[in-house]
Design a protein around this motif. Structure first.
Motif, PDB file in Angstrom:
ATOM      1  N   LYS A 177       0.811  -1.222   0.000  1.00 18.19           N
ATOM      2  CA  LYS A 177       0.000   0.000   0.000  1.00 18.19           C
ATOM      3  C   LYS A 177       0.847   1.275   0.000  1.00 18.19           C
ATOM      4  CE  LYS A 177      -4.164  -1.969   2.091  1.00 18.19           C
ATOM      5  NZ  LYS A 177      -5.188  -1.839   3.144  1.00 18.19           N
ATOM      6  N   TYR A 180      -1.158   3.526  -2.078  1.00 18.44           N
ATOM      7  CA  TYR A 180      -2.591   3.193  -2.004  1.00 18.44           C
ATOM      8  C   TYR A 180      -3.456   4.450  -1.890  1.00 18.44           C
ATOM      9  CZ  TYR A 180      -6.945   1.172  -0.251  1.00 18.44           C
ATOM     10  OH  TYR A 180      -8.267   0.820  -0.078  1.00 18.44           O
ATOM     11  N   ASN A 181      -4.457   4.497  -2.744  1.00 23.40           N
ATOM     12  CA  ASN A 181      -5.471   5.556  -2.710  1.00 23.40           C
ATOM     13  C   ASN A 181      -4.936   6.945  -3.075  1.00 23.40           C
ATOM     14  OD1 ASN A 181      -8.259   5.954  -2.412  1.00 23.40           O
ATOM     15  ND2 ASN A 181      -7.994   6.825  -0.364  1.00 23.40           N
ATOM     16  N   LYS A 183      -5.266   8.976  -5.537  1.00 25.72           N
ATOM     17  CA  LYS A 183      -6.147   9.057  -6.703  1.00 25.72           C
ATOM     18  C   LYS A 183      -5.701  10.073  -7.747  1.00 25.72           C
ATOM     19  CE  LYS A 183     -10.168   7.372  -4.175  1.00 25.72           C
ATOM     20  NZ  LYS A 183     -11.575   7.654  -3.734  1.00 25.72           N
ATOM     21  N   SER A 203      -1.177  -4.427  -3.041  1.00 30.35           N
ATOM     22  CA  SER A 203      -1.935  -3.169  -3.176  1.00 30.35           C
ATOM     23  C   SER A 203      -1.037  -1.935  -3.193  1.00 30.35           C
ATOM     24  CB  SER A 203      -2.965  -3.035  -2.042  1.00 30.35           C
ATOM     25  OG  SER A 203      -3.863  -4.133  -2.052  1.00 30.35           O
ATOM     26  N   LYS A 206      -2.632   0.213  -5.789  1.00 28.25           N
ATOM     27  CA  LYS A 206      -4.086   0.127  -5.869  1.00 28.25           C
ATOM     28  C   LYS A 206      -4.739   1.492  -5.633  1.00 28.25           C
ATOM     29  CE  LYS A 206      -7.974  -2.634  -4.239  1.00 28.25           C
ATOM     30  NZ  LYS A 206      -8.408  -3.729  -3.334  1.00 28.25           N
ATOM     31  N   SER A 207      -5.743   1.759  -6.413  1.00 27.23           N
ATOM     32  CA  SER A 207      -6.563   2.977  -6.290  1.00 27.23           C
ATOM     33  C   SER A 207      -5.809   4.256  -6.608  1.00 27.23           C
ATOM     34  CB  SER A 207      -7.179   3.075  -4.883  1.00 27.23           C
ATOM     35  OG  SER A 207      -8.054   1.990  -4.660  1.00 27.23           O
ATOM     36  N   LYS A 210      -6.689   5.934 -12.543  1.00 25.61           N
ATOM     37  CA  LYS A 210      -6.866   4.840 -13.498  1.00 25.61           C
ATOM     38  C   LYS A 210      -6.170   5.083 -14.833  1.00 25.61           C
ATOM     39  CE  LYS A 210     -11.248   3.231 -11.571  1.00 25.61           C
ATOM     40  NZ  LYS A 210     -12.690   2.976 -11.843  1.00 25.61           N
ATOM     41  N   SER A 234      -4.392  -0.183 -12.359  1.00 27.55           N
ATOM     42  CA  SER A 234      -5.524  -0.360 -13.266  1.00 27.55           C
ATOM     43  C   SER A 234      -5.022  -0.812 -14.645  1.00 27.55           C
ATOM     44  CB  SER A 234      -6.279   0.975 -13.414  1.00 27.55           C
ATOM     45  OG  SER A 234      -7.224   0.902 -14.454  1.00 27.55           O
TER      46      SER A 234
END
Length: 240
Positions: A177, A180-181, A183, A203, A206-207, A210, A234
């Motif tokens: 992570k 992680y996140n 965005k 992860s 992850k997030s 995209k 993604s």
């Protein structure tokens, strides 16, 4: 016939002859000679030996800096003859042990020592509101240069404004992570060729955005694509 007795020699003052100067390492000598002042005959000769003067060393100069793993060298020079001598300088005392953390304002990050005097892990940025970040290949703590070989787990988890990251060549591990996140993270540049699936945590990507664009070494494009997707990237992201 009248016999006239010899007058006898008349000793003069001592004269110095055959002088050999003493040096720093070797003794010298000279002769003390007395001649007759009337006829010039040598009446006596005594050889005197002198002791070596000995070196006069200066205060010395560091010719090889000691490190936390290797001894250094200090060189002394004789101010009379120019000869040199050396002595070892002890290794520097260890300032940071395994697990010790260090705040580096230059790179806006906190690091953790994972191998004393050799390797550190990027823990997290000091300013969580940063938009761009670089994981450097190395940093300097005191007189020691450490390679940055890892990115810690959750390193950028709370960096909501992060849009761009550069990972330099010495990084071989990315924790779970790590991004992680994030965005808004759209641009990732990976210069390291040392990443494997086992060394990239779950992860880690992850997030993130995209439509992120990831630049990787050409020779690693195929393998890195598999690794990044398995670690949360993604499938819409572009890897080049």
């Amino acid at each position: 016939i009248t016999t006239i007795p010899a007058k006898g020699h008349v000793a003069g003052e001592k004269k110095i002859e055959n002088v050999t100067e003493s040096t720093c390492e070797n003794g010298g000598s000279y002769d003390e000679v007395i001649y007759c002042t009337v006829c010039g005959k040598e009446l006596s000769r005594t050889t005197i030996k002198t002791e070596a003067k000995g070196h006069k060393w200066d205060s010395g100069k560091i010719t090889k800096e000691p490190t936390y793993t290797e001894q250094g060298t200090r060189t002394y020079t004789c101010t009379v003859c120019g000869k040199t001598k050396t002595e070892t300088v002890d290794v520097l005392k260890e300032e940071y042990n395994v697990g010790s953390t260090y705040e580096d304002a230059t790179t806006n990050a906190i690091y953790r020592v994972i191998v004393p005097n050799q390797q550190v892990e990027y823990v997290c940025p000091i300013d969580k509101k940063l938009k761009k970040a670089t994981i450097p290949s190395q940093i300097k703590i005191g007189n020691v240069t450490y390679k940055v070989t890892a990115i810690g787990g959750n390193a950028f988890k709370k960096c909501k404004n992060l849009t761009s990251i550069t990972i330099e060549k010495n990084v071989s591990k990315i924790g779970s992570k790590a991004f992680y996140n994030c965005k808004k993270l759209k641009n990732i540049k990976i210069k390291s060729k040392k990443l494997t699936l086992k060394k990239v945590g779950k992860s880690a990507f992850k997030s993130i955005n995209k439509k992120a664009k990831i630049t990787v070494p050409k020779s690693k494009k195929k393998s890195y694509k598999k690794i990044l997707v398995k670690r949360g990237l993604s499938k819409k992201a572009k890897i080049k």
